[in-house]
Enzyme design. Structure first.
Site, PDB file in Angstrom:
ATOM      1  N   HIS A 364       6.606  -3.600  -6.468  1.00 43.83           N
ATOM      2  CA  HIS A 364       5.734  -4.590  -5.759  1.00 43.83           C
ATOM      3  C   HIS A 364       5.987  -4.418  -4.158  1.00 43.83           C
ATOM      4  O   HIS A 364       5.045  -4.439  -3.420  1.00 43.83           O
ATOM      5  CB  HIS A 364       5.606  -5.887  -6.045  1.00 43.83           C
ATOM      6  CG  HIS A 364       5.325  -5.836  -7.681  1.00 43.83           C
ATOM      7  ND1 HIS A 364       5.706  -7.052  -8.283  1.00 43.83           N
ATOM      8  CD2 HIS A 364       4.570  -4.951  -8.496  1.00 43.83           C
ATOM      9  CE1 HIS A 364       5.397  -6.733  -9.636  1.00 43.83           C
ATOM     10  NE2 HIS A 364       4.804  -5.435  -9.767  1.00 43.83           N
ATOM     11  N   CYS A 677      -9.820   8.572  -2.732  1.00 45.13           N
ATOM     12  CA  CYS A 677      -8.664   7.423  -2.254  1.00 45.13           C
ATOM     13  C   CYS A 677      -7.397   7.569  -2.511  1.00 45.13           C
ATOM     14  O   CYS A 677      -6.552   6.485  -2.377  1.00 45.13           O
ATOM     15  CB  CYS A 677      -9.341   6.033  -2.368  1.00 45.13           C
ATOM     16  SG  CYS A 677      -9.462   5.415  -4.102  1.00 45.13           S
TER      17      CYS A 677
HETATM   18  C1  PEP Z   1      -5.132   5.899  -7.269  1.00 44.95           C
HETATM   19  O1  PEP Z   1      -4.606   5.758  -8.493  1.00 44.95           O
HETATM   20  O2  PEP Z   1      -5.030   6.818  -6.628  1.00 44.95           O
HETATM   21  C2  PEP Z   1      -5.357   4.895  -6.394  1.00 44.95           C
HETATM   22  C3  PEP Z   1      -5.920   4.839  -5.418  1.00 44.95           C
HETATM   23  O3  PEP Z   1      -4.955   3.611  -7.162  1.00 44.95           O
HETATM   24  P1  PEP Z   1      -3.571   3.047  -7.092  1.00 44.95           P
HETATM   25  O4  PEP Z   1      -2.636   3.966  -6.336  1.00 44.95           O
HETATM   26  O5  PEP Z   1      -3.644   1.470  -6.839  1.00 44.95           O
HETATM   27  O6  PEP Z   1      -3.405   3.036  -8.449  1.00 44.95           O
END
Ligand code: PEP
Ligand code: MG
Length: 747
Positions: A364, A677
């Site tokens: 975290h 993303c």
């Molecule tokens: C991902 O998995 O690419 C994402 C954007 O979500 P997280 O990194 O929060 O799992």
């Protein structure tokens, strides 16, 4: 314990303290100490060996060996009896040293005439500093009381070494905590920062090691232990009904705090002349030494509990709190063994960087450091023993390297690097308000990822068009209890206010896997990344999801609202999540709240399965966003948290790029808006490749928008696409080499 010996030991410690208090210079002090020990113990020889570097011990003072050997005689760790004591961290006590295993004859010291040998390690809190030796001509075995006395003296020497008592004219010893040290850790968050050390929990400094009045010290210890027990009981009371892991730790604390053996050993040390603090620290040192040796994870945990408890006791005894009233230095760089997300957020943007001795890339703290966009290095082993508040420090988050008290050449090179980065930032600022328009005339939408209110100012600074991913779980992770609906509604409203009409994609709670809420019962799952997480939790425990969706609708208060569900693996999950959203809308309408002007409900594509969902899914979903971090880990079956494999497969691997291209093609057929993303969107070369194969929107950390835009504006995506296709046609594994060659050849 014989009364006579007890007072002998106290007498020796008393004489040692006088030697320390005298204004003798470093070397003279060491000489005086060896003389005192030999005299008190009735031995011909007493010698002190200290580490010159990690591997070499040096004779630094002696009574009885040839004085010319001082600062000349050296040995490697493990070499000779002295080296063996250092290496194993264990005592050697033998009446016949020349025939003992490992004996090495050192003519320059004249030592062959001494028969008995007693060597004890000089170590502090598990850190090896040197060896203390007494020798005598007669074949004697040192008694356990004598061994004990020498151990206590060695401990006092360790403290004195730590406090720099032997540094000074003629000592030919450089002070600890003054040399430059390099730590190699792991990148938690890229970036470079220069500043000064700020210890999250500064070490407790014990200066009064030796005490005259054992009765008084005993009373101080008893009182402090009573305080400690009361404190532990109170913590236990407060956490009744709480998380079982925390309770377990507290129970272990209570067990140690009431342990008779622990108390008895400390009382004996006090009887022998140590102060209450020194007695606690001696126990702590031994626990640390054991910790370094035990393999069993459970035992290690318990020893680390004991370590923690000793720290608490030392704080009670010395009155030194978490921060000792010291002023935070300019450009503080936080150093901690580990830190929770809440504590890190409290420091907030005042920090320039963070270095953790433990920690992990997916912790975290790492998530928060990423959100705060400050460099983070994890696994910097040993840094807590070295760093002092205020030390000059340089953190290279790109390489995962930390330079503590760097020398001039390192400083110069590091500052050049920072200056180059600053220049690049200036360049990026100059294109901030220009579109990410490529040489072939395509315009790519660049958005930013966020998770904290503190991220929002970056919307202006970075030139992002909106927030492409708002990770709502951060607000849940940094608290000790489930946030209330009203709190969330207020926060989301502030996010929308700060976005000033730009689109914000709120991703619903993505917990499980690496993100475990401190106040939710942890699930013991063999493979948490493949387990009960994200939308799976949301659908199985609809209460929390409803609460969050209602908070979002309220926050929109008539404005457009965009919601995205994480980790959707099949059409049905999306359908169910969408129904939950409709239910929340109906409920809010009935309650008389203003409905959002427009809603978009999308899904994250993070499992390969969703790429093959029926066409109807692509038609019904309002938009899709590829969560490349998760998608890549499942595509290659390589854990994103596992250092050994997480970089093993290239994002520009032909198979992965082809897969993304197919997703883009499916979305194009149904007119489904698609973005990407994951972290890769913020890497310029990866980003231009993604754009070349059909992605029109990318969402990334704010700091990456400049570099990505800059490269996009210099690239012809049609040409780049041909380079990618050619590499694929040739059968290359990754398109990276040819892409790099093409990009380098551009003006
Ligand atoms: C991902 O998995 O690419 C994402 C954007 O979500 P997280 O990194 O929060 O799992
Ligand atoms: Mg994800």
């Amino acid at each position: 314990m014989p009364e006579r010996f007890e007072s002998e030991s106290r007498k020796l410690l008393g004489r040692l303290r006088d030697a320390m208090a005298s204004d003798l210079a470093g070397q003279a002090r060491l000489d005086r100490i060896t003389h005192l020990i030999a005299d008190s113990m009735g031995t011909e020889v007493c010698s002190i060996y200290l580490f010159r570097d990690d591997e070499t011990l040096e004779l630094c003072a002696t009574e009885g060996l040839k004085p010319e050997a001082v600062h000349q005689t050296r040995m490697r760790m493990g070499e000779g009896l002295v080296g063996r004591v250092a290496k194993r961290g264990q005592i050697i006590n033998t009446p016949d040293a020349p025939s003992a295993k490992g004996f090495r004859y050192m003519p320059e010291t004249g030592e062959e005439i001494f028969s008995s040998f007693l060597g004890v390690p000089i170590q502090r809190l598990g850190e090896k500093l040197g060896v203390l030796v007494v020798q005598s001509k007669d074949q004697r075995v040192f008694s356990s009381d004598e061994v004990y006395a020498l151990e206590v003296v060695a401990m006092v020497l360790a403290e004195m070494t730590e406090l720099g008592a032997f540094v000074g004219e003629g000592a030919a010893l450089s002070a600890r905590h003054q040399q430059s040290v390099l730590f190699r850790g792991t990148t938690g968050q890229e970036g470079a920062a220069e500043g000064h050390v700020w210890l999250h929990e500064p070490r407790v400094i014990v200066t009064n090691l030796i005490a005259d009045d054992p009765v008084r010290e005993q009373a101080r210890l008893t009182e402090a232990v009573d305080d400690l027990r009361v404190g532990v009981d109170r913590m236990l009371e407060m956490s009744v009904g709480g998380d079982s892991e925390q309770l377990q730790v507290l129970e272990a604390y209570r067990m140690f705090a009431n342990s008779k053996g622990w108390m008895r050993r400390m009382e004996e040390d006090i009887a022998r002349g140590l102060s209450a603090e020194a007695a606690v620290e001696k126990e702590q040192s031994q626990a640390r030494a054991r910790m370094a040796q035990v393999q069993d994870a459970y035992l290690r945990e318990r020893l680390s509990d004991l370590d923690d408890l000793s720290n608490r006791l030392l704080r009670i005894l010395t009155g030194q709190g978490r921060q000792t009233g010291a002023e935070m230095p300019t450009n503080p760089i936080l150093i901690a063994r580990n830190i929770g997300p809440g504590d890190l957020l409290e420091y907030g943007r005042s920090l320039r960087g963070v270095v953790l001795e433990q920690g992990s890339v997916g912790s975290h703290a790492a998530i928060v450091a990423r959100a705060l966009a400050i460099p983070l290095v994890v696994h910097a082993e040993g840094i807590l023993n070295e760093a002092l508040n205020g030390d000059h420090i340089m953190v290279d988050g790109d390489q995962g390297v930390v330079h503590l008290r760097p020398d001039d050449t390192v400083v110069a090179a590091f500052r050049d690097k920072i200056a180059m980065q600053a220049k690049a930032q200036e360049r990026y600022a100059s294109i901030r308000d220009k579109p990410a328009e490529t040489l072939c005339g395509r315009v790519i939408g660049l958005h930013m990822n966020a998770g904290l209110m503190a991220d929002l100012p970056s919307l202006e600074g970075s030139g992002a068009e909106g927030v492409g991913l708002f990770r709502t779980e951060l607000q849940f992770l940094v608290r000790n209890q489930m946030p209330k609906r009203s709190e969330l509604a207020e926060l989301y409203a502030r996010v929308l206010d700060a976005a000033k009409g730009r689109r914000v994609v709120f991703r619903t709670l993505d917990i499980g896997s690496d993100k475990v809420l401190p106040y939710m019962k942890p699930n013991d799952e063999p493979n948490p990344a493949l387990g009960w997480r994200a939308i799976r939790v949301g659908l199985d425990k609809p209460g929390v999801m409803q609460m969050q969706l209602q908070a979002l609708i309220r926050a929109a208060n008539g404005r457009p609202l965009t919601v995205m569900f994480p980790f959707v693996a099949q059409f049905d999950e999306y359908r169910a999540a969408r129904q939950a959203f409709e239910k929340a809308m109906n409920r809010e309408e009935r309650l008389g709240h203003v409905m959002p002007e427009r809603v978009e409900v999308g899904a994250m594509l993070e499992t390969p399965s969703l790429a093959f969902a029926p066409k109807a899914f692509f038609q019904q979903v309002d938009f899709l966003s590829i969560g490349g971090n998760d998608l890549k880990q499942f595509f290659f079956a390589a854990d994103r948290e596992n250092e050994r494999v997480r970089r093993r497969y290239d994002t520009l691997n032909v198979s992965f790029l082809t897969f993304i291209e197919q997703i883009a093609e499916r979305c194009a057929q149904t007119g489904t808006p698609l973005s990407f993303c994951g972290e890769d969107a913020g890497r310029p070369v990866e980003a231009v490749c993604m754009a070349a194969i059909g992605l029109h929107t990318l969402s990334m950390r704010p700091a990456s928008i400049g570099p990505v835009k800059s490269l996009l504006r210099r690239t012809n995506l049609d040409e780049l696409k041909q380079v990618i296709y050619a590499a694929r046609h040739r059968g290359d594994q990754s398109v990276r080499p040819s892409v790099m060659e093409y990009l380098r050849a551009q003006p």
